[in-house]
Design an enzyme around this catalytic site. Structure first.
Site, PDB file in Angstrom:
ATOM      1  N   TYR A 134      21.636  49.153   1.728  1.00  0.00           N
ATOM      2  CA  TYR A 134      20.426  49.386   2.517  1.00  0.00           C
ATOM      3  C   TYR A 134      19.165  49.375   1.656  1.00  0.00           C
ATOM      4  O   TYR A 134      18.083  49.620   2.166  1.00  0.00           O
ATOM      5  CB  TYR A 134      20.538  50.729   3.250  1.00  0.00           C
ATOM      6  CG  TYR A 134      21.249  50.608   4.578  1.00  0.00           C
ATOM      7  CD1 TYR A 134      22.588  50.255   4.632  1.00  0.00           C
ATOM      8  CD2 TYR A 134      20.581  50.834   5.778  1.00  0.00           C
ATOM      9  CE1 TYR A 134      23.241  50.141   5.842  1.00  0.00           C
ATOM     10  CE2 TYR A 134      21.231  50.720   6.998  1.00  0.00           C
ATOM     11  CZ  TYR A 134      22.568  50.377   7.019  1.00  0.00           C
ATOM     12  OH  TYR A 134      23.203  50.262   8.230  1.00  0.00           O
ATOM     13  N   LYS A 209      35.215  50.943  -1.094  1.00  0.00           N
ATOM     14  CA  LYS A 209      35.979  49.695  -1.200  1.00  0.00           C
ATOM     15  C   LYS A 209      36.017  49.381  -2.686  1.00  0.00           C
ATOM     16  O   LYS A 209      35.565  48.326  -3.151  1.00  0.00           O
ATOM     17  CB  LYS A 209      35.270  48.607  -0.365  1.00  0.00           C
ATOM     18  CG  LYS A 209      36.048  47.318  -0.211  1.00  0.00           C
ATOM     19  CD  LYS A 209      37.180  47.379   0.810  1.00  0.00           C
ATOM     20  CE  LYS A 209      38.004  46.101   0.711  1.00  0.00           C
ATOM     21  NZ  LYS A 209      39.163  46.096   1.593  1.00  0.00           N
ATOM     22  N   ASP A 241      38.708  50.071   5.108  1.00  0.00           N
ATOM     23  CA  ASP A 241      39.498  49.391   6.146  1.00  0.00           C
ATOM     24  C   ASP A 241      40.598  50.311   6.674  1.00  0.00           C
ATOM     25  O   ASP A 241      40.836  50.408   7.880  1.00  0.00           O
ATOM     26  CB  ASP A 241      40.058  48.044   5.641  1.00  0.00           C
ATOM     27  CG  ASP A 241      40.605  48.079   4.211  1.00  0.00           C
ATOM     28  OD1 ASP A 241      40.517  49.145   3.556  1.00  0.00           O
ATOM     29  OD2 ASP A 241      41.129  47.053   3.747  1.00  0.00           O
ATOM     30  N   ASP A 265      27.487  53.615   8.381  1.00  0.00           N
ATOM     31  CA  ASP A 265      26.865  53.134   9.627  1.00  0.00           C
ATOM     32  C   ASP A 265      27.937  52.638  10.586  1.00  0.00           C
ATOM     33  O   ASP A 265      27.975  53.016  11.764  1.00  0.00           O
ATOM     34  CB  ASP A 265      25.879  52.004   9.304  1.00  0.00           C
ATOM     35  CG  ASP A 265      25.291  51.389  10.569  1.00  0.00           C
ATOM     36  OD1 ASP A 265      24.879  52.158  11.456  1.00  0.00           O
ATOM     37  OD2 ASP A 265      25.276  50.145  10.677  1.00  0.00           O
ATOM     38  N   ASP A 269      29.655  54.541  14.348  1.00  0.00           N
ATOM     39  CA  ASP A 269      29.743  54.006  15.717  1.00  0.00           C
ATOM     40  C   ASP A 269      31.181  54.147  16.209  1.00  0.00           C
ATOM     41  O   ASP A 269      31.431  54.474  17.372  1.00  0.00           O
ATOM     42  CB  ASP A 269      29.314  52.526  15.788  1.00  0.00           C
ATOM     43  CG  ASP A 269      27.867  52.352  16.268  1.00  0.00           C
ATOM     44  OD1 ASP A 269      27.018  53.189  15.894  1.00  0.00           O
ATOM     45  OD2 ASP A 269      27.574  51.392  17.019  1.00  0.00           O
TER      46      ASP A 269
END
Ligand code: NAD
Ligand code: IPM
Ligand code: MN
Length: 372
Positions: A134, A209, A241, A265, A269
């Site tokens: 970001y 990751k 993942d 982010d 959701d």
């Protein structure tokens, strides 16, 4: 007197913020709180009218507030990124709100998308909020030689990047740089592990990751190791993942998840879906020693804007998080309890969960419980 800057923003933003305001007025009346609100008309309409995204003067005025309450940014009439980066991300970075606290809790009475024996969904999701992918560093270059200078400026540091690219045999290349500082990783881990310690949560799940993005998430892991050891709170590392998989299959195994900005982010959701949908999910952009900003996790939802269809619970619960951060614990608890009561009773449901209650009637129902 506690001064609150209100940024209703775009789409359903003003609709859900109006309900959060009603609820704040009600709880202020009940608890005798002195809350003073000032509205700031940032967003698409302001931009289209004035060509201004966010002025230094507005930033200055916002910095005098004790907290900020925001609806959403983004509008189909404006190119993606202008308002999202120009207002929302600029505010998060300017006020160094490095913690994005997004509690995920499935409340009684709210239908879950998971099978009925999925267990209790109640976890603290902590997303780093100022770094990672970001940071806004990137560019596009054409075949041949090029040079790009990029500047990463934060409250506490500055990093200049000289990017020289020699591109052969390909017409164009786009790149985007992610950056994580040791200080940035350490402070989010400190926030998370301190909270875990005070709430008796173990282990803390650290997401990354690191098997592919070995540098950025190498430093992330080192910070987690260090802080976990120092504070004596257990942790586990999990790849993003796999976390997505486990959040759907066995969400009750998580009590606290700490994630870098971009994965955070996406996973929040998913977390919102687990708690009934985006309309239920609250969040706080927190600077523990500065101005914090509270907003629902969802965006401006242009597909349902202006129809009274938006679920205001995420915005109302964000106002509750705001009260808590302002030191108004009893008032914050009143709001959360009132929301729980309305949802449990099941008489009022917005369209996203198959009901017929409008945005404003949902707010009224919460107010009625508070003032009862
Ligand atoms: P979105 O969160 O606005 O909507 C996703 C889906 O969830 C839509 O189907 C929408 O109708 C539904 N939804 C969202 N909020 C709801 C609510 N309160 N009640 C019921 N249903 C709700 O995400 P999007 O469609 O990807 O993005 C729309 C715009 O919002 C874009 O401009 C995007 O950049 C912006 N955005 C802003 C924020 C923010 O301000 N924090 C967050 C996400 C997206
Ligand atoms: C969110 C949003 C923002 C983010 C966008 C609109 C910049 O998706 O608050 O989750 O990615 O942080
Ligand atoms: Mn998001």
């Amino acid at each position: 007197m506690q001064r609150i800057g209100v940024i209703p923003g775009d789409g359903v933003g003003p609709e859900v913020i109006a309900e959060a305001r009603k609820v704040l007025d009600a709880v202020a009346e009940k608890r005798n709180l002195a809350l003073e609100f000032e509205e700031f008309p940032l967003g698409a309409s302001h931009f289209l009218k004035t060509d201004e995204v966010l002025s230094d003067e507005t930033l200055q005025r916002l910095s005098k507030k004790d907290a900020l309450l925001l609806g959403a940014m983004g509008d189909p009439r404006v190119k993606p990124g202008i308002l999202e980066k120009g207002v929302l991300l600029r505010l998060r970075f300017h006020f160094d709100q490095y913690v994005n606290l997004r509690p995920v809790k499935l409340m009684e009475g709210v239908p879950s998308p998971l099978r009925s024996d999925a267990g209790r969904i109640d976890l603290q999701f902590i997303r780093e909020n100022t770094e990672d992918f970001y940071v806004g560093l990137g560019g596009r270059v054409k075949k041949g030689l090029s040079k790009t200078e990029l500047d990463l400026k934060r409250r506490t540091y500055e990093a200049k990047f000289d990017v020289g690219i020699e591109l052969e045999d390909e017409e164009e290349l786009a790149f985007q740089i992610g950056a994580i500082t040791r200080h940035g990783a350490r402070r989010i881990m400190e926030y998370a592990f301190q909270m875990a310690k005070s709430k008796g949560i173990e282990p803390v799940t650290c997401v990354d990751k690191a098997n592919v993005l070995t540098d950025a998430y190498g430093i992330w892991r080192e910070a987690a190791e260090e802080v976990s050891g120092r504070l004596g709170v257990k942790k586990e590392f999990q790849y993003v993942d796999a976390v997505a998989l486990h959040m759907v299959r066995t969400p009750d195994r998580f009590k606290m998840i700490v994630a870098p900005n971009l994965f955070g982010d996406i996973l929040t959701d998913l977390g919102a879906a687990l708690q009934g949908g985006l309309g239920f999910a609250p969040s706080g952009n927190i600077n523990p020693s500065g101005v914090s900003m509270f907003e629902p996790v969802h965006g401006s939802a242009p597909d349902i804007a202006g129809k009274g269809l938006a679920n205001p619970i995420g915005a109302i619960l964000s106002a509750s998080l705001m009260l808590e951060s302002l030191g108004q614990k009893p008032a914050a608890a009143d709001v959360e309890r009132a929301v729980q009561g309305v949802l449990r009773a099941g008489k009022h449901r917005t369209a996203d969960v198959g009901g017929k209650t409008s945005t404003s009637k949902m707010g009224d129902a919460v107010v009625a419980v508070i003032l009862k």
